[in-house]
Design a protein around this motif. Structure first.
Motif, PDB file in Angstrom:
ATOM      1  N   LEU A 165       0.823  -1.206   0.000  1.00 33.98           N
ATOM      2  CA  LEU A 165       0.000   0.000   0.000  1.00 33.98           C
ATOM      3  C   LEU A 165       0.860   1.259   0.000  1.00 33.98           C
ATOM      4  O   LEU A 165       0.492   2.276  -0.610  1.00 33.98           O
ATOM      5  N   HIS A 166       2.000   1.209   0.671  1.00 31.19           N
ATOM      6  CA  HIS A 166       2.911   2.346   0.655  1.00 31.19           C
ATOM      7  C   HIS A 166       3.417   2.607  -0.769  1.00 31.19           C
ATOM      8  O   HIS A 166       3.451   3.764  -1.224  1.00 31.19           O
ATOM      9  N   LEU A 167       3.788   1.551  -1.461  1.00 26.62           N
ATOM     10  CA  LEU A 167       4.273   1.721  -2.831  1.00 26.62           C
ATOM     11  C   LEU A 167       3.158   2.184  -3.766  1.00 26.62           C
ATOM     12  O   LEU A 167       3.406   2.964  -4.689  1.00 26.62           O
ATOM     13  N   GLN A 168       1.940   1.733  -3.520  1.00 24.24           N
ATOM     14  CA  GLN A 168       0.838   2.220  -4.345  1.00 24.24           C
ATOM     15  C   GLN A 168       0.637   3.718  -4.152  1.00 24.24           C
ATOM     16  O   GLN A 168       0.444   4.459  -5.125  1.00 24.24           O
ATOM     17  N   ALA A 169       0.664   4.174  -2.904  1.00 21.05           N
ATOM     18  CA  ALA A 169       0.505   5.610  -2.629  1.00 21.05           C
ATOM     19  C   ALA A 169       1.621   6.406  -3.295  1.00 21.05           C
ATOM     20  O   ALA A 169       1.378   7.481  -3.862  1.00 21.05           O
ATOM     21  N   TRP A 170       2.848   5.878  -3.228  1.00 19.76           N
ATOM     22  CA  TRP A 170       3.973   6.543  -3.898  1.00 19.76           C
ATOM     23  C   TRP A 170       3.751   6.587  -5.405  1.00 19.76           C
ATOM     24  O   TRP A 170       3.981   7.621  -6.049  1.00 19.76           O
ATOM     25  N   ALA A 171       3.288   5.484  -5.993  1.00 22.02           N
ATOM     26  CA  ALA A 171       3.057   5.435  -7.440  1.00 22.02           C
ATOM     27  C   ALA A 171       1.984   6.422  -7.857  1.00 22.02           C
ATOM     28  O   ALA A 171       2.124   7.135  -8.870  1.00 22.02           O
ATOM     29  N   GLU A 172       0.909   6.500  -7.084  1.00 20.60           N
ATOM     30  CA  GLU A 172      -0.166   7.438  -7.403  1.00 20.60           C
ATOM     31  C   GLU A 172       0.328   8.877  -7.317  1.00 20.60           C
ATOM     32  O   GLU A 172      -0.042   9.721  -8.143  1.00 20.60           O
ATOM     33  N   ALA A 173       1.190   9.159  -6.341  1.00 18.15           N
ATOM     34  CA  ALA A 173       1.693  10.521  -6.158  1.00 18.15           C
ATOM     35  C   ALA A 173       2.682  10.918  -7.246  1.00 18.15           C
ATOM     36  O   ALA A 173       2.815  12.108  -7.565  1.00 18.15           O
ATOM     37  N   THR A 174       3.371   9.946  -7.814  1.00 23.74           N
ATOM     38  CA  THR A 174       4.413  10.244  -8.803  1.00 23.74           C
ATOM     39  C   THR A 174       4.000   9.900 -10.232  1.00 23.74           C
ATOM     40  O   THR A 174       4.777  10.119 -11.159  1.00 23.74           O
ATOM     41  N   GLY A 175       2.805   9.357 -10.409  1.00 23.55           N
ATOM     42  CA  GLY A 175       2.340   9.021 -11.748  1.00 23.55           C
ATOM     43  C   GLY A 175       2.992   7.793 -12.348  1.00 23.55           C
ATOM     44  O   GLY A 175       3.071   7.655 -13.570  1.00 23.55           O
ATOM     45  N   ARG A 176       3.436   6.874 -11.494  1.00 23.24           N
ATOM     46  CA  ARG A 176       4.126   5.665 -11.954  1.00 23.24           C
ATOM     47  C   ARG A 176       3.150   4.486 -12.011  1.00 23.24           C
ATOM     48  O   ARG A 176       2.336   4.312 -11.115  1.00 23.24           O
ATOM     49  N   ALA A 177       3.213   3.698 -13.060  1.00 19.83           N
ATOM     50  CA  ALA A 177       2.396   2.494 -13.143  1.00 19.83           C
ATOM     51  C   ALA A 177       2.805   1.525 -12.035  1.00 19.83           C
ATOM     52  O   ALA A 177       3.994   1.358 -11.738  1.00 19.83           O
ATOM     53  N   PHE A 178       1.806   0.870 -11.434  1.00 20.33           N
ATOM     54  CA  PHE A 178       2.081  -0.015 -10.300  1.00 20.33           C
ATOM     55  C   PHE A 178       1.068  -1.155 -10.291  1.00 20.33           C
ATOM     56  O   PHE A 178      -0.115  -0.961 -10.558  1.00 20.33           O
ATOM     57  N   LEU A 179       1.554  -2.344  -9.953  1.00 20.61           N
ATOM     58  CA  LEU A 179       0.698  -3.529  -9.887  1.00 20.61           C
ATOM     59  C   LEU A 179       0.971  -4.280  -8.596  1.00 20.61           C
ATOM     60  O   LEU A 179       2.116  -4.559  -8.258  1.00 20.61           O
ATOM     61  N   ARG A 180      -0.108  -4.607  -7.880  1.00 23.54           N
ATOM     62  CA  ARG A 180      -0.030  -5.508  -6.728  1.00 23.54           C
ATOM     63  C   ARG A 180      -1.104  -6.576  -6.902  1.00 23.54           C
ATOM     64  O   ARG A 180      -2.139  -6.327  -7.539  1.00 23.54           O
ATOM     65  N   PHE A 181      -0.890  -7.751  -6.348  1.00 19.53           N
ATOM     66  CA  PHE A 181      -1.854  -8.827  -6.534  1.00 19.53           C
ATOM     67  C   PHE A 181      -1.663  -9.883  -5.452  1.00 19.53           C
ATOM     68  O   PHE A 181      -0.655  -9.888  -4.733  1.00 19.53           O
ATOM     69  N   ASP A 182      -2.639 -10.778  -5.350  1.00 21.31           N
ATOM     70  CA  ASP A 182      -2.555 -11.924  -4.443  1.00 21.31           C
ATOM     71  C   ASP A 182      -2.274 -13.176  -5.256  1.00 21.31           C
ATOM     72  O   ASP A 182      -2.995 -13.462  -6.227  1.00 21.31           O
ATOM     73  N   TYR A 183      -1.257 -13.931  -4.865  1.00 17.65           N
ATOM     74  CA  TYR A 183      -1.061 -15.233  -5.505  1.00 17.65           C
ATOM     75  C   TYR A 183      -2.298 -16.102  -5.292  1.00 17.65           C
ATOM     76  O   TYR A 183      -3.062 -15.898  -4.346  1.00 17.65           O
ATOM     77  N   SER A 184      -2.481 -17.101  -6.149  1.00 20.82           N
ATOM     78  CA  SER A 184      -3.570 -18.044  -5.946  1.00 20.82           C
ATOM     79  C   SER A 184      -3.421 -18.708  -4.570  1.00 20.82           C
ATOM     80  O   SER A 184      -2.320 -19.010  -4.124  1.00 20.82           O
TER      81      SER A 184
END
Length: 258
Positions: free
Chosen positions: A41-60
């Protein structure tokens, strides 16, 4: 917004994609963790603030994704990661792998070099299934071999987590420390000295084992395996930004420097 993607293997994976400029960043979580942890979530907030594409997911078998955890192993989770990178991202990505995610990131960087621009490992745990096997008592090993599963106590949950025979055997098909590991990309490894799950010698061994044109290990005194204090989260961000700069095309780096 969380969405579900069906992989070519037929598994249904929960994910969250933040649009932005490339190269993007992909977060690979740890064993039994999910994409709602503080680092993701920290990296997502950073990506949103800097305009960087970001992907997070849950393994099966993890988090909101479908599947039975006990029926799955590292090969499946590596396939999940490769599938989502192929389906949801464009061009080379910077992989940020935490614990088991570090092992998966190393496999992807080795096997799919055209899709990996750089790597940040956080308490990376390559070949951890072998360490699990070595730490088992003879009685634990007998239980695992006879019943197919051994329930190991966890410091992160009141419930013990299942270690299956398939997990151990499949791990042996994915070892990265038994042969050359040449990664022609910038690599940053972060490690806490108070990490009891992935001790510092593991990180030092990985530093020695990887062949890379730009490889650094940062040790953080008293940081534990979670590596999620405010200072640790800020350090993760700085390392991701550093790798992004190093992985940019030469003409972009020259332009930025002028």
């Amino acid at each position: 917004m969380t969405t579900f993607i069906t992989t070519p293997q037929g598994r249904h994976i929960a994910c969250h994609r933040t649009p932005g400029r490339e190269p993007g960043v992909v977060f690979l979580g740890g064993f039994r963790s999910d994409m709602t942890g503080s680092k993701a979530l920290h990296l997502q907030a950073w990506a949103e603030a800097t305009g960087r594409a970001f992907l997070r997911f849950d393994y099966s078998g993890h988090g909101a994704s479908r599947g039975s955890f006990e029926e799955l192993a590292l090969s499946d989770w590596r396939e999940d990661a490769a599938a989502l990178i192929g389906l949801l991202t464009e061009g080379p990505q910077v992989l940020v792998g935490s614990s088991m995610g570090g092992w998966i990131a190393l496999l992807l960087a080795r096997d799919l070099p055209e899709r990996v621009a750089g790597l940040v490992g956080i308490a990376a745990a390559p070949d951890f299934t072998e360490r699990m096997w070595e730490e088992m008592t003879p009685a634990d090993r007998s239980t695992l071999l006879e019943t197919g599963v051994f329930h190991r106590p966890s410091d992160y949950s009141d419930e013990p987590y299942p270690i299956t025979r398939r997990l151990i055997e499949d791990g042996r098909q994915n070892l990265v420390l038994q042969g050359p590991l040449h990664l022609p990309i910038p690599v940053r490894l972060l490690q806490g000295t108070a990490d009891v799950d992935v001790p510092t010698p593991v990180a030092l061994g990985l530093l020695d084992h990887i062949s890379s044109p730009d490889l650094r290990l940062t040790l953080v005194k008293d940081a534990d395996h979670r590596f999620s204090s405010p200072a640790c989260l800020e350090l993760i961000t700085r390392m991701v930004e550093e790798v992004l700069v190093l992985s940019a095309p030469a003409e972009v780096q020259i332009s930025n420097a002028s």
